[in-house]
Design an enzyme around this catalytic site. Structure first.
Site, short mmCIF file in Angstrom:
data_model
loop_
_atom_site.label_atom_id
_atom_site.label_comp_id
_atom_site.label_asym_id
_atom_site.label_seq_id
_atom_site.Cartn_x
_atom_site.Cartn_y
_atom_site.Cartn_z
N PHE A 191 0.89 -0.96 0.00
CA PHE A 191 -0.07 0.11 0.01
C PHE A 191 0.88 1.27 0.01
O PHE A 191 2.03 1.28 0.37
CB PHE A 191 -0.92 0.04 1.25
CG PHE A 191 -0.37 0.13 2.57
CD1 PHE A 191 -0.26 1.50 3.15
CD2 PHE A 191 -0.09 -1.13 3.25
CE1 PHE A 191 0.54 1.69 4.40
CE2 PHE A 191 0.71 -0.67 4.74
CZ PHE A 191 0.82 0.29 5.05
N CYS A 192 0.15 2.35 -0.45
CA CYS A 192 0.98 3.57 -0.46
C CYS A 192 -0.08 4.59 -0.38
O CYS A 192 -1.52 4.38 -0.17
CB CYS A 192 1.71 3.94 -1.83
SG CYS A 192 0.96 3.35 -3.28
N THR A 193 0.12 5.84 -0.62
CA THR A 193 -0.85 6.95 -0.36
C THR A 193 -2.04 6.90 -1.44
O THR A 193 -3.14 7.02 -1.01
CB THR A 193 -0.05 8.37 -0.55
OG1 THR A 193 1.05 8.49 0.25
CG2 THR A 193 -0.97 9.57 -0.37
#
Length: 255
Positions: A191-193
């Protein structure tokens, strides 16, 4: 005399972020068109264009954003872009920039080409269910991998997350490759922004032999939008003057 507490005025600025990995070979012309359109609508923010695609962060009153998105969708390459949204009282950018880059997110791994095939993804609602029940739908342990930089992770992240304390995304491939054995027999969710880094990360992890890896569709911002703050601690760092947003997608007072 009306002694009721007045309601706060609704936040009037719409912030959007979106990306798409798609082959682009007319970058100079695209840049000129984007500059003209953004200037005409008085948008502020950043648009990155590269041979591998587009990454954008924009802010303006909703009507201007809607006009921009309608114009963007006229180009068949961008017709399916659906931005993540959040609100603020003020525009969190000081100017409008449209930049040409070698990559829309720098990884320096030319073999990773998301435009040739997307990484498998898990929807925010499904990830919430997996975390609630303690395993995926096949009974496998779920491991979350934060692909962001150390200063972003410091603002907030999911509970029980693997993170590598990296200062740049270019360090992620080596860091996760050295840790590959940790993920054997497990379901891995990067996951990331907003989804862009974790898409490249998921493709890389599959390429080094991690056999069941997904990206979180839409990243943290889409998770907040659809699920809220379940299994999350802290805020989410954003690359604008807000500094961070809370799980309700409001500017964080702690930022």
């Amino acid at each position: 005399m009306d002694d009721r507490t007045p309601h706060a005025m609704p936040m009037s600025i719409l912030n959007i972020s979106a990306y798409k990995f798609v082959a682009l070979d007319d970058l100079e012309d695209l840049r000129a068109h984007f500059v003209a359109r953004c200037d005409a609508l008085a948008l502020k923010g950043t648009i990155l264009l590269a041979p591998e695609g587009i990454n954008l962060f924009l802010a303006a009153p909703r009507e201007a954003i809607a006009s921009f998105m309608a114009w963007l969708h006229e180009d068949a390459r961008f017709a399916d872009i659906a931005p993540k949204e959040s609100l603020s009282d003020d525009v969190p950018f000081s100017r409008m920039r449209v930049r040409l880059k070698k990559e829309i997110i720098t990884m320096r791994a030319p073999a990773i080409r998301p435009g040739a095939g997307r990484a498998p993804h898990v929807l925010p609602t499904d990830l919430r269910r997996w975390l609630d029940q303690g395993h995926d739908d096949d009974g496998r342990e779920v491991v979350l991998v934060d692909t962001r930089n150390d200063y972003e992770v410091a603002a907030g992240t999911f509970e029980n997350t693997v993170e590598y304390g990296i200062a740049s995304f270019t360090a992620f491939p080596d860091a996760v490759a050295a840790d590959r054995a940790r993920f054997d027999g497990k379901t891995v969710v990067s996951f990331c922004t907003g989804g862009i880094r974790c898409e490249k990360a998921a493709i890389h992890m599959a390429g080094i032999g991690i056999d069941r890896v997904f990206q979180l569709e839409g990243g943290i911002l889409k998770y907040f939008e659809e699920v809220g703050g379940a299994h999350w601690r802290g805020d989410c760092f954003v690359f604008d003057d807000r500094g961070a947003v809370d799980p309700g997608l409001a500017p964080s007072p702690a930022a």
